[in-house]
Enzyme design. Sequence first.
Site, PDB file in Angstrom:
ATOM      1  N   ARG A 181       0.816  -1.220   0.000  1.00 33.34           N
ATOM      2  CA  ARG A 181       0.000   0.000   0.000  1.00 33.34           C
ATOM      3  C   ARG A 181       0.852   1.273   0.000  1.00 33.34           C
ATOM      4  O   ARG A 181       0.480   2.288   0.585  1.00 33.34           O
ATOM      5  CB  ARG A 181      -0.972   0.020   1.194  1.00 33.34           C
ATOM      6  CG  ARG A 181      -1.937  -1.157   1.246  1.00 33.34           C
ATOM      7  CD  ARG A 181      -2.927  -1.129   0.090  1.00 33.34           C
ATOM      8  NE  ARG A 181      -3.742  -2.329   0.095  1.00 33.34           N
ATOM      9  CZ  ARG A 181      -3.450  -3.435  -0.588  1.00 33.34           C
ATOM     10  NH1 ARG A 181      -2.385  -3.498  -1.365  1.00 33.34           N
ATOM     11  NH2 ARG A 181      -4.232  -4.487  -0.531  1.00 33.34           N
TER      12      ARG A 181
ATOM     13  N   GLU B  53      -6.065   3.251   5.891  1.00 35.56           N
ATOM     14  CA  GLU B  53      -5.894   3.380   4.439  1.00 35.56           C
ATOM     15  C   GLU B  53      -6.563   4.667   3.971  1.00 35.56           C
ATOM     16  O   GLU B  53      -6.195   5.238   2.956  1.00 35.56           O
ATOM     17  CB  GLU B  53      -6.536   2.180   3.708  1.00 35.56           C
ATOM     18  CG  GLU B  53      -5.647   0.971   3.649  1.00 35.56           C
ATOM     19  CD  GLU B  53      -6.129  -0.082   2.653  1.00 35.56           C
ATOM     20  OE1 GLU B  53      -6.809   0.268   1.670  1.00 35.56           O
ATOM     21  OE2 GLU B  53      -5.818  -1.269   2.862  1.00 35.56           O
TER      22      GLU B  53
ATOM     23  N   SER C 269     -11.877  -0.928   2.407  1.00 30.71           N
ATOM     24  CA  SER C 269     -11.214  -1.230   3.685  1.00 30.71           C
ATOM     25  C   SER C 269     -10.700   0.055   4.324  1.00 30.71           C
ATOM     26  O   SER C 269     -10.022   0.842   3.680  1.00 30.71           O
ATOM     27  CB  SER C 269     -10.037  -2.177   3.471  1.00 30.71           C
ATOM     28  OG  SER C 269     -10.493  -3.414   2.976  1.00 30.71           O
TER      29      SER C 269
END
Length: 303
Positions: free
Chosen positions: A175, A296, A226
């Site tokens: 990520r 995130e 998410s």
Amino acid sequence: MDFNKVIYDFVDLDVGTILENEPMYKHTTFKVGGPARLFVMVKDVDSLKKAIQYVKQNHIKYMIVGKGSDLLFSDKEYEGIIFSLENMNKVSINGIEVKAQAGVNLISLSYQCAKTGLSGFEFAGGIPGSVGGGVYMNAGAYKYCIADIFKSATILNSDNEIEVLNKEQMEFSYRHSILQDHPDWILLEAVFEMNSKDPKEILAILDKRKEKRMSTQPWNFPSAGSVFRNPDEKGAWKYIDECGLRGYEIGGAQVSLKHSNFIVNNGYASAKDILDLILLVEKTVFNKFKIELTKEVILVNWE
């Protein structure tokens, strides 16, 4: 700042569509967020270059957005300019290479590749973002990510010059990409290297995963996918579940009953409801397990 003068200058520069006091809830997947003083849908790379040069010379606060899928804007006014790249959405396919501009929708791109018999983007069939955001975050699912198929990216660098970066220069990790370390770099387009496969096989995988998503994710409510990255030990949702937070609500925000790493807007949530719930989940998981969950979701325009 005299935004009337900015509008006049932008019309003169012909940068694209300009909207005043545009609510950000119209442009984020959480469907929350206060108004942006100016919201500009740039029409192409040249327009973007002219606009960025202008805001830098005039010291105006600005931000680039794509589909707004990982962004949580506060409820207050954004006193600056939001540049949307949604009109930069061209795709070209040459053999097994796919070139896509920053504003291209990842889900539609995955289906377009599938129909052409190009495999590699199946993991992105449920990611509600754009190519720009996907590369920025090194988005992924099903143990695959953007880095696996990435070949090169064209960016606008800090000096407002066009530069091409290869895979190594992108410094991909979980990520993460180098774009996160250089907030003023702007991804313009990316090239991906795919594999040839029977379109029917690829579409079958996409359809099967779509079915699974429909049954395990709250696709019918606004969310940002998410909320937290998965810690090494186990999925973030497991920690959240073990804290008894599945279904927990603050105002119109709820930890999804279907998937507890999703926070959904039940239709009347404020941005503050969502942030308060994210912070409560973080605190509860830390107090019980001493695990610090990493968001995130990117927070925009908060104190």
